[in-house]
Scaffold this active site. Structure first.
Site, PDB file in Angstrom:
ATOM      1  N   ASP A 178      22.822  69.899  18.048  1.00 46.87           N
ATOM      2  CA  ASP A 178      22.169  68.827  17.302  1.00 46.87           C
ATOM      3  C   ASP A 178      23.252  68.427  16.177  1.00 46.87           C
ATOM      4  OD1 ASP A 178      20.415  66.773  16.468  1.00 46.87           O
ATOM      5  OD2 ASP A 178      19.316  68.060  15.428  1.00 46.87           O
ATOM      6  N   HIS A 261      22.302  60.482  19.950  1.00 50.02           N
ATOM      7  CA  HIS A 261      20.943  60.713  19.878  1.00 50.02           C
ATOM      8  C   HIS A 261      20.231  59.496  20.939  1.00 50.02           C
ATOM      9  CE1 HIS A 261      21.234  63.420  16.860  1.00 50.02           C
ATOM     10  NE2 HIS A 261      20.057  63.797  16.869  1.00 50.02           N
ATOM     11  N   HIS A 264      19.875  60.990  24.159  1.00 44.51           N
ATOM     12  CA  HIS A 264      18.803  62.256  23.856  1.00 44.51           C
ATOM     13  C   HIS A 264      17.507  61.349  24.130  1.00 44.51           C
ATOM     14  CE1 HIS A 264      15.511  63.576  21.366  1.00 44.51           C
ATOM     15  NE2 HIS A 264      15.850  64.780  21.908  1.00 44.51           N
ATOM     16  N   HIS A 278      15.548  69.694  21.701  1.00 46.08           N
ATOM     17  CA  HIS A 278      16.196  68.579  21.083  1.00 46.08           C
ATOM     18  C   HIS A 278      17.650  68.655  21.431  1.00 46.08           C
ATOM     19  CE1 HIS A 278      16.605  65.141  18.316  1.00 46.08           C
ATOM     20  NE2 HIS A 278      17.779  65.977  17.795  1.00 46.08           N
TER      21      HIS A 278
END
Length: 385
Positions: A178, A261, A264, A278
């Site tokens: 992340d 992201h 993601h 995540h």
């Protein structure tokens, strides 16, 4: 999805107080006392089982009631609304999230709706959610639904590194995934002049913190993971925990999000990826962003090799997909490029077709890099860690 912003304004936001160190949980009550007199701790049964006793002792030592509410597992609108009802019934004035990123996002959203202050006490360093003034809300089935933005960041972020090293090392590895995206996305946002999650243009301070997070992780992630496997708090662990939590948290929020992201979020649209952390999905997003940028081959190769050594997925196989899954990849790409997504902070236009092609391309490249580096072949993800 995005916070209102002015193109001429630069903004930096962050938590009211950040506390980190081995044994910090024992001082939770001391730091909560200035925030309110009626805290309510939200934690699932597993987390409460290993941390509840110390939390209760710390709150009672500070003259505060020790009340706890369970967490349903997914930060969905339904769970947030349930927690709001519990908060109001309990008369709580400070909501405390004890656990991982899902608990933390649910508590921030519930605290805002209930009109309380809120604090975050992460028990893993797996995301940069603890410091931010936003929450990621999912459907009950675990698909990305929306970002919710709040007028302030948590009043307190307290991280006990002794708790962090008690958790399995794959949580810290996910946090590295992340946090590594933070600099890649911040530099793209700076280049495009796009607005950030803080509601303005990126500040130099946020970009510097994003780059510092990147540098700290490349220098310290591997020795920190070795230490965590032995449940040891070392200087490398302290640095990586701070990079994953504070540096990445302020860096992403005030530095900007971009393709990593968004990819993601797109990956959550296919059920094969449900069950992944995540940061694991974000790492696939980071590689995809590098491909979209046409980054130097050496840069992509180094990133694939390093994050493989960290223990992060670098192929579609490891997130339950294949390059031949054209229908699923198209669904991921479509979700990653909806008009409000952060992928449009890239300094060039990105289409769904671009994303699908970039995703399909990483399998062969990453497999070749891993083979040349003597790294293990990818293991297919089947829905469980």
């Amino acid at each position: 999805m995005s916070r209102p912003s002015s193109p001429a304004i630069r903004t930096l936001i962050g938590p009211g107080r950040y506390v980190q160190g081995a044994g910090a949980l024992g001082r939770l009550g001391e730091h909560l006392r200035p925030l309110g007199s009626a805290p309510l701790v939200v934690a699932d049964d597993v987390v409460w089982g290993f941390a509840g006793h110390e939390v209760e002792a710390s709150l009672r030592a500070a003259g505060l009631p020790a009340r706890r509410e369970g967490f349903g597992g997914v930060p969905s609108a339904r769970e947030v609304d349930r927690l709001v009802g519990v908060v109001r019934q309990a008369g709580a004035d400070v909501l405390v999230a004890l656990g991982g990123g899902s608990t933390i996002d649910a508590v921030k959203a519930a605290g805002f709706l209930a009109g309380t202050r809120w604090a975050t006490v992460p028990t893993v360093a797996s995301t940069d959610a603890p410091t931010s003034a936003l929450a990621v809300i999912y459907t009950d089935a675990g698909e990305f639904e929306e970002y919710r933005f709040f007028p302030r960041n948590p009043d307190l972020v307290l991280v006990d590194t002794q708790l962090i090293v008690s958790a399995p090392a794959h949580f810290l590895a996910a946090g590295v995934g992340d946090a590594l995206a933070t600099w890649l996305e911040a530099r793209a946002t700076v280049a495009s002049g796009s607005a950030t999650m803080a509601g303005g243009l990126p500040t130099q301070a946020a970009a510097a913190l994003a780059r510092l997070s990147w540098d700290v992780l490349w220098d310290n992630a591997l020795p920190a993971l070795d230490a965590v496997r032995d449940h040891l708090v070392t200087p490398a662990v302290e640095k990586v925990v701070e990079a994953n939590t504070l540096l990445s948290g302020v860096g992403f929020e005030s530095g900007g999000l971009a393709a990593a992201h968004a990819v993601h979020n797109g990956l959550t649209a296919v059920p094969q990826t449900h069950g992944l952390a995540h940061g694991q999905k974000v790492n696939i997003g980071s590689i995809t962003q590098l491909v979209l940028e046409g980054a130097p081959t050496s840069e992509i190769r180094d990133f694939v090799e390093f994050t493989t050594r960290v223990g992060l997925p670098t192929t579609l196989t490891e997130v339950g997909l294949r390059p031949s899954d054209t229908e699923e990849l198209a669904r991921v790409a479509a979700a990653a490029t909806v008009p409000a997504e952060t992928i449009h902070s890239m300094p060039f236009a990105v289409s769904a077709a671009d994303v699908a092609a970039a995703l399909a391309s990483i399998e062969g490249f990453s497999r070749r890099v891993r083979a040349e580096a003597g790294l293990p072949e990818p293991v297919p993800f089947t829905g469980r860690h």
